[in-house]
Design an enzyme around this catalytic site. Structure first.
Site: not given
Ligand code: NAD
Ligand code: UDP
Length: 340
Positions: A125, A154, A232, A294, A150, A84
């Protein structure tokens, strides 16, 4: 041919990674419980690749159900995306986040050990660097204090995996610290599909550009940055996906038990610059106002990319304009996201 188990493979980053793995000749098994994704993703993946990937609707927290996946497939490596990821929600329901993210990881690693899977990639992350102002973040930068549950999941999972690796030195583990993944597949068939009102910048801008939301609020314009808004390191999700393929390749030949890589572009983009780039991509103005900061946001975050370049041979190919135009294509082709 080696088979990669992709947990969370129906999600945003997982689905794009499935395509890049397929393009590089890997066989794939997908596990997802659709908590934050939809079955339609599997149809879209089939349209894009011409292949229907084996899929298990399994919650990784259910070890018996997950065991069946290991029993029925000869898995060579795992990319563990299942988790999540909504920062605000994690503050409201922390135990659900700790339980889901940590239980699903521990079950996956236990089964990997039992079934002699020797390669594991984990989605970490840049949030683990905490509130430090010492940018760019290198893989050697100290881990910081996270600002939400969250982020702590990680941070904790990185530690769990380091501890595990000592007990099972044959398993090679790669921690990938993503910066800000954005953009969508070039086909416009898959992309980020958040439920409800988006929290992240790009999905929010996309909805404003598409007319579903009235205006963007930019959180703070008084940061110590060139234009006062946060900076970012946005990375195209297709580049990020390629980074996972490189990580799997690297695990096949590396000496160390645990390796850590940033996945970013090394370039910082401010919120104002992101809005301007999106306006260029969609061809019209994005209505926006300025609001307060924020809580928990740091002024500047971007990656040192040398280690990933040297060791993984990974360099991001796409720039911010590519990220915006692919987001816009995905948004216009799927204004309401994927169908249920
Ligand atoms: P996402 O929510 O689109 O994908 C995660 C998937 O995992 C979803 O399809 C969800 O249904 C599934 N899932 C969650 N819990 C589960 C469980 N217990 N069993 C089976 N499936 C489960 O998110 P994403 O953006 O694709 O992120 C993927 C991974 O990368 C996550 O671990 C997230 O924390 C990490 N991450 C994402 C970002 C981002 O900005 N998107 C940044 C850093 C790290
Ligand atoms: N942000 C914003 N308005 C929004 C959402 C995000 O100004 O509605 C800004 C937030 O403050 C950050 C940047 O956009 O500086 C990226 O935010 P995001 O939530 O996408 O990623 P984060 O870096 O927080 O993981």
């Amino acid at each position: 041919m080696s088979t990669v188990l992709v947990t969370g493979g129906a999600g945003y980053i997982g689905s794009h990674t499935v395509i890049e793995l397929h393009n590089n000749g890997y066989d794939i098994v997908i596990v997802d419980n659709f908590y934050n994704s939809k079955p339609e993703v599997l149809n879209r993946l089939e349209t894009i690749t011409g292949k229907r990937f084996p899929f298990y609707k399994v919650d990784c927290c259910d070890k018996d159900a997950l065991r069946k996946v290991f029993e029925e497939n000869e898995i060579d490596s795992i990319i563990h995306f299942a988790g999540l990821k909504a920062v605000g929600e994690s503050v409201r329901i922390p135990l659900k986040y700790y339980k889901n993210n940590i239980d699903s990881l521990i079950n996956t690693v236990e089964l990997a050990g039992e079934y002699k899977v020797r390669k594991l990639v984990f989605s970490s992350s840049a949030t683990v660097y905490g509130m430090s102002e010492d940018v760019p973040f290198t893989e050697e930068s100290p881990l910081g204090v996270c600002t939400n549950p969250y982020g702590w999941t990680k941070w904790m999972i990185e530690q769990i995996l380091r501890d595990y690796s000592v007990s099972d030195p044959d398993m090679k583990i790669c921690l990938l610290r993503y910066f800000n993944p954005v953009g969508a597949h070039e086909s416009g068939l898959i992309g980020e599909d958040p439920r409800g009102i988006p929290n992240n910048l790009f999905p929010y801008i996309s909805k404003v550009a598409g007319g579903t939301l009235a205006q963007l609020t930019i959180f703070g314009d008084d940061y110590d940055t060139p234009d006062g808004t946060c900076v970012r390191d946005y990375i195209h999700v297709t580049d990020l996906a390629t980074g996972h393929v490189k990580a799997i390749e690297y695990l096949g030949k590396c000496e160390e038990n645990v390796c850590v890589f940033n996945l970013g572009t090394g370039n910082g983009t401010s919120v104002k610059e992101a809005v301007a780039a999106f306006e260029k991509a969609c061809g019209h103005e994005i209505p926006h106002v300025f609001g307060p900061r924020r809580p928990g946001d740091i002024a500047v975050s971007y990656a040192a990319t040398d280690k990933a370049a040297d060791k993984l041979g990974f360099t991001a190919r796409y720039n911010i304009d590519d990220m915006c135009s692919s987001c816009w294509k995905w948004q216009t082709m799927n204004p309401d996201g994927l169908p249920d």
